[in-house]
Design an enzyme around this catalytic site. Structure first.
Site, PDB file in Angstrom:
ATOM      1  N   ASP A   1      27.196  -4.412  62.501  1.00 43.92           N
ATOM      2  CA  ASP A   1      25.943  -4.095  62.318  1.00 43.92           C
ATOM      3  C   ASP A   1      26.727  -2.344  60.855  1.00 43.92           C
ATOM      4  OD1 ASP A   1      24.043  -1.390  62.578  1.00 43.92           O
ATOM      5  OD2 ASP A   1      24.158  -2.021  64.498  1.00 43.92           O
TER       6      ASP A   1
ATOM      7  N   SER B   1      18.641  -0.488  63.979  1.00 44.54           N
ATOM      8  CA  SER B   1      19.396  -1.625  64.338  1.00 44.54           C
ATOM      9  C   SER B   1      18.581  -2.386  65.421  1.00 44.54           C
ATOM     10  CB  SER B   1      20.390  -1.231  64.729  1.00 44.54           C
ATOM     11  OG  SER B   1      21.386  -0.727  64.077  1.00 44.54           O
TER      12      SER B   1
ATOM     13  N   THR C   1      22.213  -3.352  69.321  1.00 45.16           N
ATOM     14  CA  THR C   1      21.927  -5.051  68.844  1.00 45.16           C
ATOM     15  C   THR C   1      21.889  -5.781  69.890  1.00 45.16           C
ATOM     16  OG1 THR C   1      22.671  -3.958  66.820  1.00 45.16           O
ATOM     17  CG2 THR C   1      23.762  -6.600  67.691  1.00 45.16           C
TER      18      THR C   1
ATOM     19  N   ASP D   1      28.974   0.102  61.409  1.00 40.53           N
ATOM     20  CA  ASP D   1      28.224   0.975  61.523  1.00 40.53           C
ATOM     21  C   ASP D   1      28.482   2.541  61.665  1.00 40.53           C
ATOM     22  OD1 ASP D   1      24.371   2.301  61.117  1.00 40.53           O
ATOM     23  OD2 ASP D   1      25.252   2.261  63.282  1.00 40.53           O
TER      24      ASP D   1
ATOM     25  N   HIS E   1      27.468   6.457  59.398  1.00 44.28           N
ATOM     26  CA  HIS E   1      27.005   7.209  59.813  1.00 44.28           C
ATOM     27  C   HIS E   1      27.848   8.994  59.784  1.00 44.28           C
ATOM     28  CE1 HIS E   1      23.468   5.461  59.810  1.00 44.28           C
ATOM     29  NE2 HIS E   1      24.223   4.916  61.534  1.00 44.28           N
TER      30      HIS E   1
ATOM     31  N   ASP F   1      22.720  -6.133  59.733  1.00 46.97           N
ATOM     32  CA  ASP F   1      21.657  -6.077  60.484  1.00 46.97           C
ATOM     33  C   ASP F   1      21.071  -5.172  59.058  1.00 46.97           C
ATOM     34  OD1 ASP F   1      23.693  -3.514  60.836  1.00 46.97           O
ATOM     35  OD2 ASP F   1      21.973  -2.831  62.933  1.00 46.97           O
TER      36      ASP F   1
ATOM     37  N   HIS G   1      21.010   4.288  56.562  1.00 45.70           N
ATOM     38  CA  HIS G   1      21.142   2.687  56.175  1.00 45.70           C
ATOM     39  C   HIS G   1      21.036   3.101  54.636  1.00 45.70           C
ATOM     40  CE1 HIS G   1      20.349   1.795  60.905  1.00 45.70           C
ATOM     41  NE2 HIS G   1      21.407   2.823  60.731  1.00 45.70           N
TER      42      HIS G   1
END
Length: 513
Positions: free
Chosen positions: A52, A102, A165, A325, A329, A366, A442
C-alpha cells in the site's frame, strides 16, 4: 555481504574494470533469453502482494535500505520482487479522481473494474456515502471467483482486516470508513447498509485464512479487548463477530488466535480455517512491533500459505503490506521503508513455499506517495542521510529523502529547520516537506507490477490497474476466463487468446474517446 551474482560492496575496485559490467550484463542477457519459453501452465495457486503506497521511489529506496541493513552499499542488491522476470506499469486513477485512494484502487485490482474514490466492491455507479446507491452496483472479487472454483482463499494484512485493501475482497460498501456499525451514520444502518466487519462474516462466510488487526470492530461496544482492557469494541448491534466465527468453525478445524505464540503453536496441516486478529486496530510498525506478541508479516504469510496448501485444488492469497502507506502519510520514511523491506522478506519466503511452475505471484501497489530522494548523494550514502551539499539558497543541509507535502514542513524564526540540529536517523523522524499538511498525500504516477509464474508474461507494458485480476483469473481458469483451459492438461492453448482484430477494434474505440 552476498548479493546477486555474489557481487559485494568489497568489489569496488572490480567495478572500475569494464569486464565486470560486461560479464554481469552478459549473464543477465543469458537469463533473459530463457524467458522466450513462456510459462503457459494453469496456475493452481495465486498470490497477490500489495504494498500500500509502494510507488517506484519507495521500491528503489527500500532496495537500498535492504542492502545497507546487510552491510552493503545498497544500490547493487536485489529485492525479492526485483527477481521477478516480468514488470509492467499500472495506471492508478479512480473513476472520479486523478490521484487515487486505496479503496477505489482495491476495487480495480481485486474486482476488475475501476471505481470511485472511497468505495469498495461497488462499481462507479455507486456514490460514496450514499447507501441507496449500493444495491445493484455490487461487483465481486477474484477472491470470490477462486472460492467459487473450489480453491481455498486467504487475506493477510498489517492493517485492520476491514481496511480499504482487504475489504474490497469481500465487501460491497459505499464508504471505506464504515468499519463497524459504530462508524456508520444511523440513516445508513436504518436503510439496510451493512458495515464492513459484518460483511466479512456474511458475504463470503468460508474465507479460510483471515489475519491482521481490527478486533474492536468485531466486538460490542461494552466489551473490553483481550489485550488492552481499556479498549472496547465499537459495535452498536451487540454482536460479537469473533464468537460467531468461532462457533461456526469449531467443528471444521477452525482456530482463532490473537497473539504470536498461539499463531505459531498451531499445526497448519490440521487447520482449515484460521482467524488471527492481533490488535484492536492496525498492527504496529515492524520497527515498533512487540516481537513476543505480534507476528511479523513474514510469519503470518508462512502460516497462511501452509494452511491454504492443504487444498489440492489450490488457493488464492491476498497479502497487504499496509503500513508502508501509513508511514508515508505521517512523513516517517524510515517506518515506511522498513515496512517495505519486511514485505519483500515475506515475498521471498512465500517463494520458498511455492513453485513458479504452478503459482502465479504478482507484486504491486495501489498508488504512490509524494515521496522521493535525491540531492546527488554519493554511492552507499545512508538512505536516511544528508545530501553532500547545502542549499545554495538558505545555506542549510538537507536530507536526501524529502516529501512534496506533509507534516514535515516546519519553520523556525521564519526559515527552514536546520536538519543537522535534529536526529534525522531516528525511527519517527518526519522528513522535510515542501507544503504543510497534517497528513502527506498520495502520488498520482503509475506503479510497478512485478509478476512470476504461469501467464506472468501477460502483465506487460502500461495497463489499467483493473487488468490485473483478469490476468490472474485467466491464468487460474477461474471467473469468466475458462474457455481456453484444457481439462486434465496443465498446458493452456495459445489459440485461445483474443484475435488481433479484436484488440485493434478495442484500441480504436479507446482512441476515439
Amino acid at each position: 555481504c552476498q548479493v546477486w551474482l555474489n557481487v559485494s560492496m568489497c568489489c569496488a575496485e572490480e567495478e572500475k574494470n569494464p569486464s565486470f559490467w560486461n560479464a554481469w550484463a552478459q549473464r543477465t542477457l543469458k537469463d533473459a533469453l530463457t524467458l522466450q519459453v513462456l510459462n503457459r501452465n494453469i496456475a493452481k495457486n495465486l498470490i497477490l502482494f500489495l504494498g500500500d503506497g509502494m510507488g517506484v521511489p519507495t521500491v528503489t529506496a527500500a532496495r537500498i535500505l535492504k542492502g545497507q541493513l546487510n552491510g552493503c552499499y545498497g544500490e547493487e542488491v536485489q529485492l525479492e520482487m526485483d527477481k521477478f522476470p516480468y514488470v509492467a506499469l499500472a495506471k492508478t486513477y479512480n473513476t472520479d479522481a486523478q490521484v487515487a485512494d486505496s479503496a477505489g484502487t482495491a476495487t480495480a485490482y481485486l474486482c476488475g473494474v475501476k471505481a470511485n474514490e472511497g468505495t469498495v466492491g461497488v462499481s462507479a455507479a455507486a456514490v460514496r456515502g450514499q447507501c441507496n446507491t449500493t444495491q445493484g452496483n455490487e461487483v465481486t472479487s477474484i477472491l470470490k471467483w477462486a472460492k467459487d472454483a473450489g480453491k481455498s482463499v486467504g487475506i493477510v494484512t498489517t492493517t485492520r482486516v476491514n481496511h480499504a485493501t482487504p475489504s474490497a475482497a469481500y465487501a460491497h460498501c459505499v464508504d471505506r470508513d464504515w468499519y463497524s456499525d459504530g462508524e456508520m451514520p444511523p440513516e445508513a444502518v436504518q436503510a439496510g447498509c451493512k458495515d464492513i466487519a459484518r460483511q466479512l462474516m456474511e458475504n463470503i462466510p468460508n474465507i479460510n485464512v483471515i489475519m491482521g488487526g481490527g478486533r474492536k470492530y468485531m466486538l460490542p461496544e461494552n466489551t473490553s479487548d483481550v489485550e488492552y482492557p481499556s479498549t472496547r469494541g465499537t459495535r452498536k448491534d451487540g454482536r460479537n463477530l469473533i464468537e460467531e466465527w468461532v462457533d461456526r468453525t469449531k467443528d471444521k478445524r477452525g482456530y482463532y488466535v490473537w497473539n504470536k505464540k498461539d499463531l505459531l503453536s498451531i499445526n497448519p496441516s490440521s487447520v482449515d480455517y484460521l482467524m488471527g486478529l492481533f490488535e484492536p486496530g492496525d498492527l504496529p510498525y515492524d520497527l515498533e512491533r512487540n516481537t513476543s506478541m505480534d507476528p511479523s508479516l513474514t510469519e503470518m504469510v508462512e502460516v497462511a500459505v501452509k494452511i491454504l496448501k492443504n487444498n489440492p485444488e489450490g488457493f488464492y492469497l491476498l497479502v497487504e503490506g499496509g503500513r508502508i502507506d501509513h508511514g508515508h502519510h505521517e512523513g516517517k520514511a524510515k517506518q515506511a521503508l522498513h515496512e517495505a523491506v519486511e514485505m519483500d522478506r515475506a515475498i521471498g519466503h512465500a517463494g520458498l513455499l511455492t513453485s513458479p511452475h504452478d503459482t502465479l505471484t504478482v507484486v504491486t501497489a495501489d498508488h504512490s506517495h509524494v515521496f522521493d530522494f535525491g540531492g546527488y548523494t554519493r554511492r552507499g550514502n545512508s538512505i536516511f542521510g544528508l545530501a553532500p551539499m547545502v542549499s545554495d539558497v538558505d545555506q542549510k543541509p538537507f536530507t536526501a529523502i524529502l516529501y512534496g507535502n506533509g507534516p514535515g514542513f516546519k519553520l523556525v524564526n521564519g526559515s527552514r529547520v536546520n536538519v543537522s540540529t535534529v536526529d534525522y536517523q531516528q525511527n519517527n523522524y518526519q522528513a522535510q516537506a515542501a507544503v504543510p499538511l497534517r497528513m502527506e498525500t498520495h502520488g498520482g504516477e503509475d506503479v510497478a507490477v512485478f509478476s512470476r509464474g504461469p501467464m506472468a508474461h501477460l502483465l506487460h507494458g502500461v495497463q489499467e490497474q483493473n487488468y490485473i485480476p483478469h490476468v490472474m483469473a485467466y491464468a487460474a481458469c477461474i471467473g469468466q476466463n475458462k474457455d481456453h483451459c484444457q481439462k486434465g492438461n496443465s498446458a493452456v492453448r495459445s489459440s485461445a487468446l483474443a484475435p488481433p482484430t479484436l484488440g485493434l477494434v478495442i484500441t480504436v474505440t479507446w482512441l476515439l474517446c
